[in-house]
Each structure stands twice: as C-alpha cells, then as structure tokens.
Design an enzyme around this catalytic site. Structure first.
Site, short mmCIF file in Angstrom:
data_model
loop_
_atom_site.label_atom_id
_atom_site.label_comp_id
_atom_site.label_asym_id
_atom_site.label_seq_id
_atom_site.Cartn_x
_atom_site.Cartn_y
_atom_site.Cartn_z
N LYS A 78 24.54 -25.80 19.68
CA LYS A 78 23.04 -25.79 19.86
C LYS A 78 22.74 -27.31 20.08
CE LYS A 78 19.06 -24.65 16.51
NZ LYS A 78 19.30 -24.03 14.97
N SER A 153 16.31 -19.98 15.18
CA SER A 153 16.20 -20.95 16.29
C SER A 153 17.23 -21.11 17.14
CB SER A 153 15.60 -22.38 15.48
OG SER A 153 16.74 -22.86 14.73
N SER A 177 18.22 -19.29 10.78
CA SER A 177 18.63 -19.55 12.40
C SER A 177 19.64 -19.26 13.04
CB SER A 177 18.01 -20.93 12.41
OG SER A 177 16.81 -21.04 12.81
#
Ligand code: GLN
Length: 486
Positions: A78, A153, A177
């Site tokens: 990420k 997310s 997330s």
C-alpha cells in the site's frame, strides 16, 4: 500467465527446483499489471527497474541455495509504507512528490526475506475511507465487477492480489481497511494484534489503532507473510517484545474441540440476507468439523462506530498537522506569508474526506469538548475491549460477518458519509480492542460478488485464527475461484 490461483508455497517450490526464475515471474507480474491496470487502477507507482534488479539478485541466491521465506516472490505494498527509492503518496495530492529517506520496517523485512517489490498500491487518501474512492490517484475498481468498489482503504492491495497482479500485498488496518477490502475482493486479509507488526515508516492515521498486515490468496500464504513481518522493532515503541510463534507450524491442527463464539449483536437487522446465509453456512461447516458453537454477547458493540470516529479523527487531526508545506511534499505559496502558505498548501493538498476528519477531530479535542467527546470515547473503548476479553474467557475464537453487504457500486455512498462509515461496523470493534482478526472468503452472492467471514482471536493468538481459517479453506471450494477479469 496469471498467478490468480498459485500460492507462494507452490511458487517457492518451483523457484527452488529451477522450474521458473524470479526474473520470469517478476516479468509476468509486470505484464499482468500492464494488461489489467487500466481497468483496475490498483497501482499508484510501478517500480519496474528496481524489481527486475531485485529479481536478478533473487535468482543468484536461489542458484546458490540461499535466500529467505519469500525469495523471488513478487509483492506490492500500500502506498502508505515509506520506501526509500520510490515515492510514497499516501493517496494524497499533498504528498504527490514525496520520497522518504528510509524504508518502513515491514518493507525491509519483506525484502530481507527475498520478496521483490513491484510497486505501490492505490488507497483512500491517508487511509480514510471504505471504498478507495477517496484517492488522489482515482478510484480502484473491483476485479469481480468493475462497476463496484473494492472496499477500502487498502483497496489497491485487495484488488491487485485478487486479480493476480501480484502474489501478495501489505495493507494497513485502522478500522477495517485490510479486512473489508479483502472481503469485497475474495482474498485473505489479516489484521494482526496491535503491537505484533512494526509500524515504523508507515504514515500514521490514528496511531492507537493502526496496524500492518498481509493480503494474500490463501491462508498458508498469509501465515508466510506474517512470519516475515511480525516481531519486535526497537524503532516502533508500540511494537511488543514477545516471541513470534512459527505460523506455518500446525496449520492443519483443525478445529476439533475448539469453541467458536457468535456475538449476538453482530447478527442483526441491516445485515444483507446473502451475507447472513453465507456466514451461517460457514458456521455449519465449523460445526461439522468438530467445533463447538456458542452464542456470546459483546454488549457495548452499538457504541463502537461512534467512539471510533471520535478517537480516529482526533488522532488524525494531530498526526496530519505535520503536512504544512514546510517539511514534506507539496508546497502551495502565492507569497502572502507563512500563514497564507500553510492555508493554501492544506486547502489544495488535502481532499474533502481528509478535511472533514481533521475538522471533526480538531473539534473533539478542543477545550471544553475534550471531556465530553475524546475522553468519553476512550472510556467506551475500554468497555469494548473488556467485552472481548470476557468473551475470550468462554471461547477460543469469535466468528462474525466482515461487512454488512457485498461490494457496492462506485459512487453509491460518496454523498452519504454516515452510511459509508457504517461499512466498518463489524471490523471497528476489533481495532478498538487491539486484538487480531482475519477476513476469509466464504461465498459468492447471486451477482457473483465475494463474501467474507471474520475470525477474531485473543490478543497475539494469530496462530489460532490461521489454523481455523486453514481448516475452513480446505473444506471449501473457494480456492478454485478467480475473478472474471481478463
Ligand atoms: N473506513 C475506516 C475509516 O475510514 C477504516 C479505515 C482504515 O482502517 N484505515 O476510518
């Protein structure tokens, strides 16, 4: 060639035998990314050159019989993890040009085990969101249905792994997330116990909740990735110095004699009927495999979302104060002076959701309101943690849905923040309690959308979750399923 259903262990065997090379594997991942990412938008930055160089080193090591747990395995992280040679944007305009002077510990550990970093994955700006629509790099599309969100997310992490762009990825989980996007994309996502994995070099959202974890296609791969990243790091004062078990050991221990609790507050109105059916079918599978199923209660569940959105926004408002145009990233300055520069940088650099959170959090911390909001939320958090500890006096694991519905359409909740916040209703309590939980694929809806089940463990009992998840995975036919994406 796509790796949509090949596990790290299978690839390692082939690499060790010389049936494939790290260079060929890495090249085919990069090709897969180029062929599919116009549809998915899972990547913010690709690091092709560095990846090919690392792959050559991996092949050398393999040829010499050296190497670690992940030598030659292409992964991505990420874009919240700092990387020294590749920019780290955190999904924000304000960090569009930011290059960190150092690597996050989790990235270093993956690379020390020989993993090949192929790129940085799309995410909601500063990890704030449940749909990956709040990204300066644009929305990510769900590989099972391109008109839907992948969740957030860590939406890029889940979409990339589901689509076979990389073999495994790292995400972060502050309120769900990792687990919620894993559930929407039909992959395995683990949020380890707070303190299990170092957060050093991970851009902070809500520091008392943030935790790093793997996103993979199988439970065994999850155990491998966790083995690589778990453990004490003196550079992160919240990482815990307790021994890391061998997560690969006893994966097939089964669930015979284990007690699994179903919190009654999680099976309520508002839960999509198809999600409910899939989760209930999973419970039946566990019963058949010899687990004892009992009902438990987590009585303060109703207060979790409200207290989370006070604590998370309060901590975010303080963490994000450092992006002022002086020390990091982008500066907007029309020459009107220091205060003007701060204002312009922050108004132009942050997106709407981030601004909403900074305002909420600043308000909750302001004098006169602190006791009523932030302090009260912290007290509720203690009660929620106690609920979990009480339940774990009676059961070994808890089983719940991950998200109330399968993936929704892109755009459907963008003008309804409260509804969006409720997507994390079943995942948020785990972060408040500081314990560990996994999202495990357990079914497909009639429309062909993945559904996940959540397994929650005692603090630092990731191994219990992995064993139970492995048992279910062996008993289900999920492994054969891959998204329809070409
Ligand atoms: N959706 C939640 C939020 O927006 C959780 C995000 C996360 O875990 N990073 O805060």
């Amino acid at each position: 060639m796509s790796f949509s259903n090949i596990s790290i262990s299978q690839l390692r065997r082939q690499l060790l035998k010389g049936e494939i090379t790290a260079i060929a594997l890495t090249r085919s991942c990069l090709e897969r990314i180029k062929a599919t990412d116009a549809q998915l938008n899972a990547f913010i930055t690709l690091c092709e050159e560095q990846a090919m160089t690392a792959a050559a080193v991996a092949d050398q090591q393999l040829a010499n019989g050296q190497g670690g747990l992940l030598t030659g395995i292409p992964v991505a992280v990420k874009d919240i993890f700092n990387t020294r040679d590749v920019r780290t944007t955190c999904g924000s305009k304000i960090l569009a040009n930011y290059v960190s002077p150092y690597d996050a510990t989790a990235v270093t550990r993956l690379q020390d085990e020989g993993a090949i970093l192929v790129g940085k994955l799309n995410m909601d700006e500063f990890a704030m969101g449940s749909s990956n629509e709040n990204s300066a790099a644009g929305a990510v599309h769900n590989p099972w249905d391109l008109s839907r969100v992948p969740g957030g997310s860590s939406g890029g992490s889940a979409a990339a792994v589901a689509a076979g762009q990389v073999v495994a990825a790292l995400g972060t989980d502050t309120g769900g997330s990792i687990r919620q996007p894993a559930s929407h994309c039909g992959v395995v996502g683990l949020k380890p116990t707070y303190g299990r994995v170092s957060r050093y070099g991970v851009i902070a959202y809500a520091s008392s909740l943030d935790q790093v974890g793997p996103v993979t296609r199988s439970v065994e791969d999850c155990a491998l990735m966790l083995s690589a990243i778990a453990g004490y790091d003196p550079a992160d004062s919240t990482s815990v110095d307790c021994p890391v078990p061998d997560y690969m050991d006893n994966l097939n221990a089964g669930v015979g004699g284990k007690k699994i609790g179903l919190p009654k507050e999680y099976f309520v109105a508002g839960l999509d009927p198809e999600v409910k059916l899939a989760v209930e079918a999973t419970v039946e599978t566990y019963r058949r495999m010899g687990a004892e199923i009992v009902e438990v209660s987590l009585p303060h569940t109703d207060y979790a979302v409200a207290s989370y959105y006070l604590i998370a926004t309060a901590e975010a408002s303080s963490n994000l104060a450092r992006y002022d145009g002086v020390r990091f990233g982008v500066r907007e300055d029309d020459g009107s002076g220091l205060i003007g520069m701060y204002q312009q940088t922050r108004s132009k650099g942050f997106g709407d959701e981030v601004k909403r959170r900074i305002m909420l959090g600043t308000y909750a911390l302001s004098s006169g309101y602190y006791d009523a909001y932030y302090l009260k939320a912290q007290k509720v958090r203690t009660l929620i943690r106690q609920d979990f500890l009480n339940a774990f006096d009676r059961v070994d694991l808890l089983l719940t849905p991950v998200a109330p519905t399968p993936a929704f359409k892109i755009g459907a909740l963008m003008n309804d923040p409260l509804h969006m916040y409720l997507s994390d209703i079943f995942t948020i309590p785990v972060n408040l309690a500081g314990t560990c939980a996994m999202s495990l694929p357990c079914g497909l809806s009639r429309e062909g959308l993945p559904i996940g089940v959540q397994l929650i463990g005692r603090p630092f009992a990731e191994a219990d979750i992995l064993q139970a998840a492995y048992a279910y995975e062996q008993a289900s036919d999920w492994k054969e399923r891959t998204p329809p994406l070409r």
